[in-house]
Design an enzyme around this catalytic site. Structure first.
Site, PDB file in Angstrom:
ATOM      1  N   HIS A  69       0.865  -1.185   0.000  1.00 21.88           N
ATOM      2  CA  HIS A  69       0.000   0.000   0.000  1.00 21.88           C
ATOM      3  C   HIS A  69       0.897   1.229   0.000  1.00 21.88           C
ATOM      4  O   HIS A  69       2.043   1.174   0.461  1.00 21.88           O
ATOM      5  CB  HIS A  69      -0.892  -0.008   1.247  1.00 21.88           C
ATOM      6  CG  HIS A  69      -2.099   0.878   1.136  1.00 21.88           C
ATOM      7  ND1 HIS A  69      -3.265   0.493   0.505  1.00 21.88           N
ATOM      8  CD2 HIS A  69      -2.337   2.131   1.586  1.00 21.88           C
ATOM      9  CE1 HIS A  69      -4.149   1.464   0.570  1.00 21.88           C
ATOM     10  NE2 HIS A  69      -3.612   2.492   1.223  1.00 21.88           N
ATOM     11  N   ASP A 148     -14.299   2.849   6.648  1.00 19.79           N
ATOM     12  CA  ASP A 148     -13.303   3.549   5.828  1.00 19.79           C
ATOM     13  C   ASP A 148     -13.942   4.056   4.542  1.00 19.79           C
ATOM     14  O   ASP A 148     -13.610   5.132   4.064  1.00 19.79           O
ATOM     15  CB  ASP A 148     -12.106   2.644   5.502  1.00 19.79           C
ATOM     16  CG  ASP A 148     -11.003   3.418   4.776  1.00 19.79           C
ATOM     17  OD1 ASP A 148     -10.637   4.507   5.271  1.00 19.79           O
ATOM     18  OD2 ASP A 148     -10.536   2.975   3.717  1.00 19.79           O
ATOM     19  N   ARG A 155     -13.437  12.610   4.568  1.00 19.99           N
ATOM     20  CA  ARG A 155     -12.136  13.279   4.763  1.00 19.99           C
ATOM     21  C   ARG A 155     -11.738  14.013   3.498  1.00 19.99           C
ATOM     22  O   ARG A 155     -11.213  15.127   3.541  1.00 19.99           O
ATOM     23  CB  ARG A 155     -11.060  12.245   5.110  1.00 19.99           C
ATOM     24  CG  ARG A 155     -11.118  11.750   6.544  1.00 19.99           C
ATOM     25  CD  ARG A 155     -10.234  10.540   6.737  1.00 19.99           C
ATOM     26  NE  ARG A 155      -8.844  10.794   6.508  1.00 19.99           N
ATOM     27  CZ  ARG A 155      -7.976   9.915   5.984  1.00 19.99           C
ATOM     28  NH1 ARG A 155      -8.379   8.705   5.625  1.00 19.99           N
ATOM     29  NH2 ARG A 155      -6.722  10.228   5.817  1.00 19.99           N
ATOM     30  N   SER A 170      -7.350   4.526   8.460  1.00 18.93           N
ATOM     31  CA  SER A 170      -7.832   4.174   7.129  1.00 18.93           C
ATOM     32  C   SER A 170      -7.013   3.025   6.538  1.00 18.93           C
ATOM     33  O   SER A 170      -7.562   2.017   6.078  1.00 18.93           O
ATOM     34  CB  SER A 170      -7.728   5.423   6.244  1.00 18.93           C
ATOM     35  OG  SER A 170      -7.846   5.104   4.892  1.00 18.93           O
ATOM     36  N   LYS A 174      -8.156  -1.355   6.688  1.00 19.02           N
ATOM     37  CA  LYS A 174      -8.340  -2.093   5.424  1.00 19.02           C
ATOM     38  C   LYS A 174      -7.377  -3.265   5.338  1.00 19.02           C
ATOM     39  O   LYS A 174      -7.738  -4.358   4.935  1.00 19.02           O
ATOM     40  CB  LYS A 174      -8.005  -1.200   4.215  1.00 19.02           C
ATOM     41  CG  LYS A 174      -8.996  -0.145   3.886  1.00 19.02           C
ATOM     42  CD  LYS A 174      -8.775   0.384   2.465  1.00 19.02           C
ATOM     43  CE  LYS A 174      -7.645   1.377   2.341  1.00 19.02           C
ATOM     44  NZ  LYS A 174      -7.945   2.727   2.775  1.00 19.02           N
TER      45      LYS A 174
HETATM   46  N1  URA Z   1      -4.288   5.636   1.713  1.00 18.69           N
HETATM   47  C1  URA Z   1      -5.385   5.230   2.411  1.00 18.69           C
HETATM   48  O1  URA Z   1      -5.898   4.149   2.187  1.00 18.69           O
HETATM   49  N2  URA Z   1      -5.870   6.048   3.343  1.00 18.69           N
HETATM   50  C2  URA Z   1      -5.347   7.241   3.632  1.00 18.69           C
HETATM   51  O2  URA Z   1      -5.844   7.911   4.513  1.00 18.69           O
HETATM   52  C3  URA Z   1      -4.207   7.668   2.912  1.00 18.69           C
HETATM   53  C4  URA Z   1      -3.698   6.844   1.931  1.00 18.69           C
END
Ligand code: URA
Length: 417
Positions: A69, A148, A155, A170, A174
């Site tokens: 990620h 999320d 957000r 966030s 996930k």
């Molecule tokens: N990636 C995400 O999934 N969430 C964030 O808040 C920032 C980057």
């Protein structure tokens, strides 16, 4: 702030279930944004967001379950390459990705530019795709990480994105929900990242690692540069095409290097290799023998996407309009105003109309010059494209002012910190 678990769980649960208004949630987000949270409170946010939905368990597959990620950037199409590459290496990659956030791009928007591609898989479809293909790339749903899904969107609309506890909540909710054992996080640094300095990025990185430990996920941190776009393409379909060229062993060097670095970390975590050199060799082989590309095609097909455009990208419709960004001086690219650049990319690619969000698949920017390159008066720096003529031409005009050109050449920033 010192909030007990019940209060944090309650506000997140109530917002997820539509029991409190957007205004109330916005005011909570703004307080967190302004005041920050303690480690314990951040853990509670992660737990509450995780508990808002179901979680996956792929332990029955007997393979290393992992993910990659990024904290967000411009031209960052690394997931589209690392995911299939790692799945081709035998790792299980159950990726829950995101849409554009703030000025940064989103993997799901890029994937959505593939006709038919579904990023709203049910839990059952997600599970089945992982079991049969070894990789999936889909979004948060009402079943998995619904908190999320809603908070990410809010957000984005309320300017509360670049907050360490909210980013941690966030991302980690996930990732933990995916049932992974390992995670490599690209915590980007620079003017186009949410974390502008190495120091800030290091704080976010160590917080993500700490949370991973609490929840049994081995998190490895890489800090890559975001003072300029990664690769040459920023947008949607044009980024998919650049990712495809990387999967074929071509494409820009910076993109390749970030892909191989992140991939190496995952292969080392998985225990498939003991040395970086072996990891590099495996990845190079999976690219040159076509296995990584095959995996992407398999995944796209399983998620309803049209693989004919993946196999023959030249058949994809061309953007209706193109406008060159012409330099009006000689010199060298010194820097780029990256937040502005990201906003322009999102302007060309994402539309909000009648409360609906739509993507403009052919929109984007091609960067012909990057930091340290020489430029000539009257010669192009970049090309903007898309379907709306006025927007394409006005974006090109605005983009020109976001390139800073100096008389003396400066060295490009390092790719890794
Ligand atoms: N990636 C995400 O999934 N969430 C964030 O808040 C920032 C980057």
């Amino acid at each position: 702030m010192k909030l007990p678990q019940t209060e944090i769980s309650s506000i997140i649960e109530q917002y997820t279930n539509d029991n409190i208004s957007e205004q109330e949630m916005t005011s909570w987000l703004k307080t967190v944004y302004k005041e920050g949270l303690t480690h314990e409170e951040t853990d509670r946010v992660v737990k509450a967001m995780l508990d808002s939905g179901e979680t996956f368990d792929f332990s029955h597959l007997g393979k290393f379950v992992a993910d990659k990620h990024s904290t967000g950037g411009i031209g960052d199409k690394v997931s589209l390459v690392v995911g299939p590459l790692m799945a081709a290496a035998g790792l299980i990659i159950p990726m829950i990705a995101g849409r554009s956030l703030g000025h940064t791009g989103g993997t799901l928007d890029k994937l959505q530019s593939i006709p038919g591609y579904r990023d709203d898989l049910s839990m059952e479809e997600f599970q089945k795709t992982v079991e049969t293909v070894g990789i999936v790339m889909s979004g948060q749903t009402k079943e998995v990480c619904p908190a999320d899904q809603k908070m990410y969107d809010l957000r984005d609309r309320t300017g509360t994105v670049d907050s360490i506890p909210l980013i941690c909540g966030s991302i980690m909710s996930k990732k933990i929900a995916e049932g992974i054992q390992g995670l490599v996080m690209d915590v980007k640094v620079g003017s186009g990242a949410f974390m502008k300095t190495v120091e800030e990025a290091a704080v976010l990185g160590s917080e993500l690692k700490r949370i991973g430990k609490q929840f049994g996920v081995n998190v490895n941190i890489v800090h890559s540069d975001m003072n300029q776009p990664l690769g040459n393409e920023a947008g949607l379909w044009n980024e998919v095409v650049e990712a495809l060229s990387c999967l074929l062993g071509e494409g820009p060097d910076d993109l390749k290097k970030v892909v191989l670095e992140l991939g190496s970390r995952l292969l080392l975590q998985s225990g498939k290799v003991s040395f970086v050199e072996e990891a590099m060799e495996i990845q190079t082989q999976l690219i040159s023998n076509g296995k990584a590309m095959e995996k992407l095609v398999e995944m796209v097909a399983a998620q309803g996407g049209d693989i004919s455009v993946i196999e023959n990208p030249e058949n994809y419709p061309a953007p209706a309009f193109e406008a060159e960004v012409i330099s009006n001086q000689d010199g060298f690219i010194d820097s780029m105003e990256m937040v502005g650049v990201g906003i322009l990319v999102n302007r060309l690619t994402i539309r909000h109309a009648n409360n609906k969000r739509e993507i403009e698949s052919t929109g984007g920017i091609r960067f012909l010059k990057k930091i340290g390159d020489d430029v000539r008066n009257g010669k192009p720096l970049a090309i903007c494209f898309g379907s709306n003529e006025d927007e394409v031409f006005s974006t090109a005009e605005e983009l020109k002012s976001l390139f800073n050109i100096s008389e003396e050449r400066i060295d490009p920033p390092p790719l890794f910190y």
